[in-house]
Each structure stands twice: as C-alpha cells, then as structure tokens.
Write a protein that holds these residues in place. Structure first.
Motif, mmCIF file in Angstrom:
data_model
loop_
_atom_site.group_PDB
_atom_site.id
_atom_site.type_symbol
_atom_site.label_atom_id
_atom_site.label_comp_id
_atom_site.label_asym_id
_atom_site.label_seq_id
_atom_site.Cartn_x
_atom_site.Cartn_y
_atom_site.Cartn_z
ATOM 1 N N THR A 1 -2.320 -8.624 -23.124
ATOM 2 C CA THR A 1 -1.471 -9.771 -23.008
ATOM 3 C C THR A 1 -1.902 -11.135 -23.818
ATOM 4 O O THR A 1 -0.970 -11.807 -24.094
ATOM 5 N N GLY A 2 -3.061 -11.187 -24.208
ATOM 6 C CA GLY A 2 -3.527 -12.464 -24.677
ATOM 7 C C GLY A 2 -3.677 -13.614 -23.685
ATOM 8 O O GLY A 2 -4.204 -14.496 -24.183
ATOM 9 N N ASN A 3 -3.489 -13.399 -22.402
ATOM 10 C CA ASN A 3 -3.732 -14.343 -21.496
ATOM 11 C C ASN A 3 -5.108 -14.674 -21.453
ATOM 12 O O ASN A 3 -6.092 -13.633 -21.374
ATOM 13 N N VAL A 4 -5.379 -16.037 -20.985
ATOM 14 C CA VAL A 4 -6.878 -16.536 -21.137
ATOM 15 C C VAL A 4 -7.360 -15.921 -19.715
ATOM 16 O O VAL A 4 -6.877 -16.442 -18.606
ATOM 17 N N TYR A 5 -8.375 -15.224 -19.594
ATOM 18 C CA TYR A 5 -8.947 -14.582 -18.265
ATOM 19 C C TYR A 5 -10.026 -15.782 -17.909
ATOM 20 O O TYR A 5 -10.073 -15.982 -16.624
ATOM 21 N N ARG A 6 -11.006 -16.127 -18.826
ATOM 22 C CA ARG A 6 -12.105 -17.340 -18.631
ATOM 23 C C ARG A 6 -12.237 -17.915 -19.887
ATOM 24 O O ARG A 6 -12.016 -17.604 -20.914
ATOM 25 N N SER A 7 -12.604 -19.169 -19.706
ATOM 26 C CA SER A 7 -12.621 -20.215 -20.800
ATOM 27 C C SER A 7 -14.100 -21.080 -20.694
ATOM 28 O O SER A 7 -14.274 -21.525 -19.345
ATOM 29 N N GLY B 1 -2.771 -2.852 -27.238
ATOM 30 C CA GLY B 1 -3.140 -4.136 -27.304
ATOM 31 C C GLY B 1 -2.638 -5.099 -28.247
ATOM 32 O O GLY B 1 -2.150 -4.540 -29.348
ATOM 33 N N LEU B 2 -3.340 -6.259 -28.189
ATOM 34 C CA LEU B 2 -3.065 -7.131 -29.331
ATOM 35 C C LEU B 2 -4.297 -6.981 -30.445
ATOM 36 O O LEU B 2 -5.411 -6.613 -30.261
#
Length: 168
Positions: A158-164, A105-106
C-alpha cells in the motif's frame, strides 16, 4: 658557476621524482582502501545473486538492495525462469529465502514518489526491501529539509508508513 647550476638542477629533479613517487603511493593506497571497504558488499551481492538463482529460479538481476533494521536482509530484483518479475529477499543470518512478485506491491519508483509526497525529503539516500514479521516492507533513508537523517518503513503493497524515525 656552471657546476652550481647543474647541482641545483639535479636536486630539483630529485625532489620532483620524490614528490611524484609519494603522490603515486598515496593514490595507490587510497585505491586499495576503497577497494577493501567495498569488498563485503560485493561479496554479499554475489552470494545473494547465486542463492537467488539456485533456489528461486532467478535468471536476470536488475537491482540489489541491502537493509539493516533489526536484522540484515539482502534482496535482488529480477526475472525468474518463467518470465515473472520477482524480488528475492534473503536473511543474512539463517539464509531464509522469501520470493515476492513485483506486481503484488509498489515499485521503487512508486515508493520514491510516495516518500516525496508524504515526507518532502531534501534527498533520498537509499531504498531497500526488508521483512517484518514475514511480510515485505520498503525501507527508505533520506535527509529532511534540516539535513537530518530519517528513515521511513513503508508497506510493500500500500505504501502506508509503518514506522518513521526522524532527525537522527
């Protein structure tokens, strides 16, 4: 006349000793309060490290993380006895241990860069690991440009935003 001067001088000395004593007592009290306030996190860190060493073969520790979304998780980053860089994520309740390869992962620095690009925060307060449905995610706490507290949960791989969560 000399007697009056001596009495004034003695009273000034007594007052200065009293003031100094009060200041020392206050400083000591503040130290004790801060020490006691940090004790639960120090205990959590030491227990997490010892469990990670015992059950995941962790040999060196480079970082400690704490996250508290729906559940509390404590995590450590380090190297295992085979020389692999890993994250060990431990649930506070139940003590479930999850081991994740850092290379899958990142990194913290990469996540910091992703948040800088996507959210343009004024300040990043903390970055920590958590588990959601058994998968690792990064949780980032930051202040936005309006000085409002915000949280972003990003996919570990991936670093994609899951929740904000914005403007708390």
């Amino acid at each position: 006349m000399q007697r009056q001067r001596r009495i004034k001088k003695q009273s000034k000395v007594k007052v200065s000793w009293i003031v100094t004593s009060v200041i020392l007592v206050l400083l000591f009290s503040v130290f004790i309060i801060f020490h006691q306030a940090e004790k639960p996190m120090r205990t959590a860190r030491s227990q997490t490290v010892s469990m990670a060493k015992k059950y995941a073969g962790l040999t060196t520790v480079s970082s400690f993380y704490s996250s508290n979304l729906n559940k509390t998780y404590y995590s450590v980053a380090g190297t295992d006895n085979k020389g692999k860089k890993i994250y060990v994520i431990i649930a506070k309740k139940g003590g479930t241990i999850t081991v994740v390869n850092q290379s899958s992962g990142l990194s913290v620095d990469a996540i910091r860069n992703v948040v800088q690009e996507k959210k343009s925060p004024k300040k990043i307060n903390s970055i920590s690991l958590t588990l959601i449905k058994g998968k690792p995610y990064w949780v980032v706490s930051y202040l936005n440009s309006s000085n409002n507290l915000c949280f972003a949960t990003l996919n570990f791989k991936t670093g994609n935003v899951y929740r904000s969560i914005n403007n708390i």
